[in-house]
Design a protein around this motif. Structure first.
Motif, PDB file in Angstrom:
ATOM      1  N   MET A 154      -8.571  -6.184  -4.330  1.00  0.00           N
ATOM      2  CA  MET A 154      -7.274  -5.640  -4.725  1.00  0.00           C
ATOM      3  C   MET A 154      -6.263  -6.786  -4.668  1.00  0.00           C
ATOM      4  O   MET A 154      -6.651  -7.931  -4.463  1.00  0.00           O
ATOM      5  N   TYR A 155      -4.985  -6.453  -4.849  1.00  0.00           N
ATOM      6  CA  TYR A 155      -3.994  -7.540  -4.833  1.00  0.00           C
ATOM      7  C   TYR A 155      -2.679  -7.094  -4.184  1.00  0.00           C
ATOM      8  O   TYR A 155      -2.094  -6.100  -4.592  1.00  0.00           O
ATOM      9  N   PHE A 156      -2.240  -7.874  -3.200  1.00  0.00           N
ATOM     10  CA  PHE A 156      -0.965  -7.644  -2.522  1.00  0.00           C
ATOM     11  C   PHE A 156       0.082  -8.631  -3.033  1.00  0.00           C
ATOM     12  O   PHE A 156      -0.253  -9.772  -3.350  1.00  0.00           O
ATOM     13  N   PRO A 157       1.355  -8.217  -3.060  1.00  0.00           N
ATOM     14  CA  PRO A 157       2.402  -9.148  -3.492  1.00  0.00           C
ATOM     15  C   PRO A 157       2.477 -10.354  -2.549  1.00  0.00           C
ATOM     16  O   PRO A 157       2.180 -10.236  -1.368  1.00  0.00           O
ATOM     17  N   GLN A 158       2.899 -11.485  -3.104  1.00  0.00           N
ATOM     18  CA  GLN A 158       2.972 -12.678  -2.255  1.00  0.00           C
ATOM     19  C   GLN A 158       4.290 -12.816  -1.509  1.00  0.00           C
ATOM     20  O   GLN A 158       4.384 -13.631  -0.599  1.00  0.00           O
ATOM     21  N   PHE A 159       5.297 -12.046  -1.905  1.00  0.00           N
ATOM     22  CA  PHE A 159       6.574 -12.143  -1.192  1.00  0.00           C
ATOM     23  C   PHE A 159       6.612 -11.116  -0.063  1.00  0.00           C
ATOM     24  O   PHE A 159       6.443  -9.911  -0.287  1.00  0.00           O
ATOM     25  N   ILE A 160       6.851 -11.613   1.137  1.00  0.00           N
ATOM     26  CA  ILE A 160       6.845 -10.778   2.338  1.00  0.00           C
ATOM     27  C   ILE A 160       8.233 -10.838   2.967  1.00  0.00           C
ATOM     28  O   ILE A 160       8.759 -11.936   3.188  1.00  0.00           O
ATOM     29  N   VAL A 208       6.957 -16.743   1.257  1.00  0.00           N
ATOM     30  CA  VAL A 208       5.833 -16.880   0.335  1.00  0.00           C
ATOM     31  C   VAL A 208       4.577 -16.846   1.208  1.00  0.00           C
ATOM     32  O   VAL A 208       4.404 -17.706   2.062  1.00  0.00           O
ATOM     33  N   ARG A 209       3.711 -15.880   0.999  1.00  0.00           N
ATOM     34  CA  ARG A 209       2.650 -15.579   1.979  1.00  0.00           C
ATOM     35  C   ARG A 209       1.895 -16.823   2.458  1.00  0.00           C
ATOM     36  O   ARG A 209       1.381 -17.591   1.632  1.00  0.00           O
ATOM     37  N   ILE A 226       1.841  -7.868   5.524  1.00  0.00           N
ATOM     38  CA  ILE A 226       2.040  -6.962   4.384  1.00  0.00           C
ATOM     39  C   ILE A 226       0.858  -6.007   4.238  1.00  0.00           C
ATOM     40  O   ILE A 226       1.025  -4.839   3.866  1.00  0.00           O
ATOM     41  N   ASN A 280      -3.468 -17.061  -3.971  1.00  0.00           N
ATOM     42  CA  ASN A 280      -2.907 -18.334  -3.526  1.00  0.00           C
ATOM     43  C   ASN A 280      -2.079 -18.095  -2.271  1.00  0.00           C
ATOM     44  O   ASN A 280      -1.467 -17.045  -2.113  1.00  0.00           O
ATOM     45  N   VAL A 316       8.915  -5.364  -1.082  1.00  0.00           N
ATOM     46  CA  VAL A 316      10.053  -5.998  -1.737  1.00  0.00           C
ATOM     47  C   VAL A 316      10.294  -5.293  -3.072  1.00  0.00           C
ATOM     48  O   VAL A 316       9.348  -5.080  -3.839  1.00  0.00           O
ATOM     49  N   THR A 334       8.095  -5.175  -6.523  1.00  0.00           N
ATOM     50  CA  THR A 334       6.740  -5.715  -6.379  1.00  0.00           C
ATOM     51  C   THR A 334       5.749  -4.562  -6.297  1.00  0.00           C
ATOM     52  O   THR A 334       6.122  -3.424  -6.008  1.00  0.00           O
ATOM     53  N   MET A 335       4.499  -4.866  -6.546  1.00  0.00           N
ATOM     54  CA  MET A 335       3.474  -3.849  -6.697  1.00  0.00           C
ATOM     55  C   MET A 335       2.206  -4.292  -5.983  1.00  0.00           C
ATOM     56  O   MET A 335       1.806  -5.453  -6.064  1.00  0.00           O
ATOM     57  N   VAL A 336       1.572  -3.373  -5.306  1.00  0.00           N
ATOM     58  CA  VAL A 336       0.250  -3.609  -4.729  1.00  0.00           C
ATOM     59  C   VAL A 336      -0.760  -3.026  -5.708  1.00  0.00           C
ATOM     60  O   VAL A 336      -0.675  -1.838  -6.035  1.00  0.00           O
ATOM     61  N   ILE A 337      -1.662  -3.837  -6.195  1.00  0.00           N
ATOM     62  CA  ILE A 337      -2.684  -3.322  -7.111  1.00  0.00           C
ATOM     63  C   ILE A 337      -3.866  -2.862  -6.272  1.00  0.00           C
ATOM     64  O   ILE A 337      -4.517  -3.668  -5.611  1.00  0.00           O
ATOM     65  N   ARG A 338      -4.110  -1.544  -6.299  1.00  0.00           N
ATOM     66  CA  ARG A 338      -5.142  -0.971  -5.434  1.00  0.00           C
ATOM     67  C   ARG A 338      -6.531  -1.134  -6.079  1.00  0.00           C
ATOM     68  O   ARG A 338      -6.638  -1.479  -7.257  1.00  0.00           O
ATOM     69  N   PRO A 339      -7.602  -0.940  -5.302  1.00  0.00           N
ATOM     70  CA  PRO A 339      -8.941  -1.254  -5.815  1.00  0.00           C
ATOM     71  C   PRO A 339      -9.264  -0.657  -7.189  1.00  0.00           C
ATOM     72  O   PRO A 339      -9.832  -1.342  -8.034  1.00  0.00           O
ATOM     73  N   TYR A 374      -7.306  -2.594  -9.685  1.00  0.00           N
ATOM     74  CA  TYR A 374      -7.774  -3.977  -9.750  1.00  0.00           C
ATOM     75  C   TYR A 374      -9.125  -4.073 -10.463  1.00  0.00           C
ATOM     76  O   TYR A 374      -9.413  -5.065 -11.145  1.00  0.00           O
ATOM     77  N   TYR A 425      -6.450 -24.772 -12.218  1.00  0.00           N
ATOM     78  CA  TYR A 425      -5.342 -24.162 -11.472  1.00  0.00           C
ATOM     79  C   TYR A 425      -4.204 -25.159 -11.236  1.00  0.00           C
ATOM     80  O   TYR A 425      -4.423 -26.239 -10.694  1.00  0.00           O
ATOM     81  N   GLU A 436       6.497  -9.692  -9.523  1.00  0.00           N
ATOM     82  CA  GLU A 436       5.336 -10.595  -9.547  1.00  0.00           C
ATOM     83  C   GLU A 436       4.245  -9.878 -10.330  1.00  0.00           C
ATOM     84  O   GLU A 436       4.068  -8.674 -10.178  1.00  0.00           O
TER      85      GLU A 436
END
Lengths: 543, 543
Positions: free
Chosen positions: A125-131, A167-168, A174, A198, B92, B95-100, B103, B126, B214
């Protein structure tokens, strides 16, 4: 020509706190190109036959673009990264551009680990990088560990922000903020996720792959109903990392538990895989943390258990990063450059066609293309270097430097005989060269696959032997000091205090890398205090 | 119970400029869970047989957790995202958490595009996400376009930085900084790379997937020796996006060129794929830019051509982002929830075992497991929902809401007959239900594969029909205004000025989505000026 130029200035530049001057990199690039050209010319002019070129490599070592390991390990490392085009420097101090050849190694690492994570029940999954900055402050030891390394966003959309955003540097805070919303009952557990992302840590002393201001990693995060389940998970993941290191990267890591001093900021226990680099410094190559209830208490992450009672969850987190690529370079590389384990090599076999007369060209290229197709159809990662701007000798050096495990040479006489010449990257000279291997697809594929497996295990065996030659059992602090000063790892019974541990660090530069899982039997006496000790620890200098 | 609760407050919260209050989200969560529970109870109690539950769905629509599309499209969209667990809000704002589950759709998109990019000669790599502020200022229209949306790092490692760092909104500037160091001769061209990365844009009005602070994307960047080659590349990539949209996402995008007003900040020309959402607003779902020499002139990215002359390179960039997931939701979803095209669905087939008496359980579960293995062995993404906490009726609704294309039902009578019942997500009620499909692996796999292909093309056909019903050819500005006010897309000959284009936007809210590649034949007269026009443009309101 620039053959005699000394080290190019990568070392100092990467460590310099200032942004690179604009003209610097292009000078370096030109330098690098010219040096290559010089190898090419030398190889082409001093030899009448290719066998001579290939057999002549040692005497040409001094013409190489890569600083010998024995001369300066760090310069060698940076030369390999630059010349094999694994990475380059970003414009901001301490940042790194991962170039296609380096990124392909990362993709191979991802492919393997992603499968293992999914097999063991984890979802990406993906969490935002700003905390929000306040999150970082919630877990006391976490903020203490990370606050000196934070990059902070203070302006967004042209306006000063009310709350600074971190920035995480890692995502436990989070993740817990979200877990608290997703977890209600024991039926929501275990919750097991992973993200590829990242992360940013404002490091002062940086080194490509090993320690960069921004790096790529995977971070797993799990929540469980019991201490035991979390412990099992933390151990399962360090075991997956260990197997990955041995079987894929051919790196014989020592797996164990970190000392309290070296434990992750916010964890109960940290498990680690420690790898011995070519200069015998230790590289922490992956970690798995049992976080206990530290973050769940800080963030109120609770569940209703089977008895209807509210409990804090038990958690783990675990990570492997692009640092691992640095570990591969520094474990297997030699004076000729990179040496890649076949399981992770972006190119496992390089085919070099060889012809002198124009009328030989077509027949050789046809055969080379056919060989490429046979290998490729069998799932082998193969590349045919048919460029006409370089001599075969130049190509030999180039792909050797790029660490490709096997080289297939095909000339007109080979085509006539229906065979090829195959050279191993890990065995220099005649010994690593096999003549007259049949071009016939079944035979060739079987031969190549067998050799790739052979190289994979040969790299591991060599690394094990190197590692074991360089770990010394010591029975006194003086012996420990001596071993460390000789550049070795010291293993010794240890039950002394955190203060004693820090004293060793101050006096020798070495830290406890881990209490290895693999412990010798019998009674033990702490080398520092003379008290009984339950375990041996391994001390070493590290990256 | 909470069945009659109105919309939960997702809409306003996501748009609110303030950070969420700590208690808010858990209230929302509980709300969501309770509503599910209510569906479950209703399904379980009101029906004596499963057929009744399944056939009864329409009458239960009012008990659903998801706002009907006809009532409030935006609320429906947010309900689908929340209930299908595609994403959640980060702490924040914006911003969004992309859940499994969300994703996994992104991973399917990545798998397909990654292959296409590599097949067409691009390598992944990268670049660092921190860009010196001065870089952004180098290309005049680029800075104008992006500076209002920047997030800036001003503090690193506890110290105020000398130069502010931009958290990348896109990477053309840093890419050109590096390309300038890597490109020297025509032999270094074309240089064709891609990166999968997160990007940050400080958007004021955000919406999950569609516009977040993001987001994740891929950004391709290429450099070429000639204008023609760059143009060919830009077109090739928009073509790959178009095929992806049609064949994988079943979204019949309109492909074309952006007007000058809508062209990417820094590009010569922008090509786009425009998708019509369920509310008939347009979604820009992917873009490919011919950058010309704008960035190469700003960064001095030059090469020596075959004649030995120094030239600026010609460049492209192209991107698709997690926004595309929003496009899939809003193209195919209905009042029951998500509807996923089989090619991108994380779960293509859900198996629901059905038993009432305990002695039926084992035989049903054995058969269900065996069916799962047959389908899985054939490469079909299949899941067996064997949880005992939910009734089959609840599971029907749940997996329907998750958009799984096919449902396999297996009860004791089915096992006795050696057959299963299979229902299509895209065809409600009896019509979409097939009884007595043999469990025998070969027959079943063939049937399922055929149905998945059928659903994939049915979704596309339905979307094409919807799109074509809602694009109107207009021949005057009044007609255009009327069509737009009816929520339709308006197609018309257009050769008027940028100012006229902006006037249309002010007066109707619609913009030129593109000049479609597919142009009607014959002479054309601009609807605004009465002058001859070379092309028709499509006007629409958009996200």
């Amino acid at each position: 020509m620039v053959v005699t130029l000394g080290l190019h200035p990568l070392t100092s530049s990467f460590l310099s706190p200032a942004t690179l001057s604009p003209g610097w990199t292009s000078v370096r690039r030109q330098d690098r190109r010219l040096r290559y050209f010089s190898v090419h010319k030398a190889a082409g002019s001093s030899s009448s036959s290719l066998e001579t070129v290939a057999g002549n490599q040692k005497s040409k070592a001094q013409e190489r673009v890569i600083t010998p390991i024995s001369e300066d390990f760090n310069a060698w490392y940076l030369d390999v990264i630059a010349n094999a085009e694994l990475a380059d420097y970003g414009p901001v101090r301490g940042t790194m551009v991962i170039r296609p050849y380096g990124y392909a190694i990362w993709e191979a690492i991802q492919d393997y680990l992603n499968l293992k994570f999914k097999e063991t029940g984890h979802s990406n999954m993906y969490f935002p990088q700003f905390i929000p900055y306040s999150f970082i402050e919630k877990e006391a030891s976490h903020v203490e560990g990370f606050s000196p390394e934070l990059a902070l966003v203070t302006i967004g959309g042209g306006k000063e922000l009310d709350e600074k955003l971190v920035v995480r540097p890692t995502s436990e805070t989070i993740v817990n903020h979200m877990f608290t919303q997703w977890i209600h009952s024991h039926r929501d557990l275990p919750l097991m996720i992973n993200q590829w992302a990242n992360v940013t840590r404002w490091e002062m002393r940086t080194k490509p792959f090993v320690r960069t201001l921004e790096f790529l990693w995977q971070e797993g995060h799990t929540a469980h109903a019991t201490d035991e389940e979390a412990e099992h998970e933390a151990l399962q993941m360090i075991d997956i990392y260990t197997k990955f290191a041995y079987e894929q990267a051919a790196i014989p890591v020592i797996t164990g538990r970190k000392s309290k001093v070296e434990t992750f900021a916010g964890a109960l226990r940290t498990y680690t895989i420690e790898a011995m680099m070519g200069d015998r410094k230790a590289l922490q190559a992956g970690t798995s943390h049992h976080l206990g209830q530290n973050f769940s208490r800080a963030f109120g992450t609770m569940f209703t258990d089977v008895n209807g009672e509210r409990q804090y969850v038990w958690q783990t987190s675990w990570a492997i990063s692009t640092r691992f690529i640095g570990g591969i370079i520094m474990t297997h590389g030699d004076d000729a450059g990179l040496m890649l384990p076949p399981n992770l090599a972006p190119v496992q076999v390089i085919i070099i066609p060889i012809w002198k007369k124009t009328n030989e060209k077509d027949v050789v290229l046809d055969a080379a293309t056919s060989v490429k197709q046979s290998l490729s159809a069998a799932g082998i990662r193969v590349k045919l270097d048919d460029s006409e701007q370089r001599t075969p000798g130049w190509k030999f050096n180039f792909w050797e430097m790029k660490g490709v495990p096997l080289r297939v040479e095909i000339g007109p006489r080979d085509v006539a005989n229906g065979s090829v010449v195959i050279s191993r990257r890990d065995v220099p000279g005649k010994e690593g060269k096999a003549f007259g291997i049949s071009m016939e697809a079944t035979t060739l594929v079987a031969y190549v696959n067998q050799k790739l497996i052979g190289i994979q295990s040969a790299l591991l065996e060599r690394a094990i032997s190197f590692r074991d030659r360089n770990i010394v059992d010591v029975s006194s602090y003086d012996e420990l000091k001596e071993s460390i000063s000789l550049g070795k790892w010291a293993r010794c019974p240890w039950s002394a205090s955190d203060k004693d541990e820090l004293r060793v660090k101050e006096e020798t530069g070495a830290t406890i890398r881990c209490f290895p899982f693999d412990q010798p039997k019998g009674a033990k006496t702490c080398i520092m205090t003379g008290n009984p000790a339950d375990e041996v620890a391994i001390f070493a200098k590290s990256y």
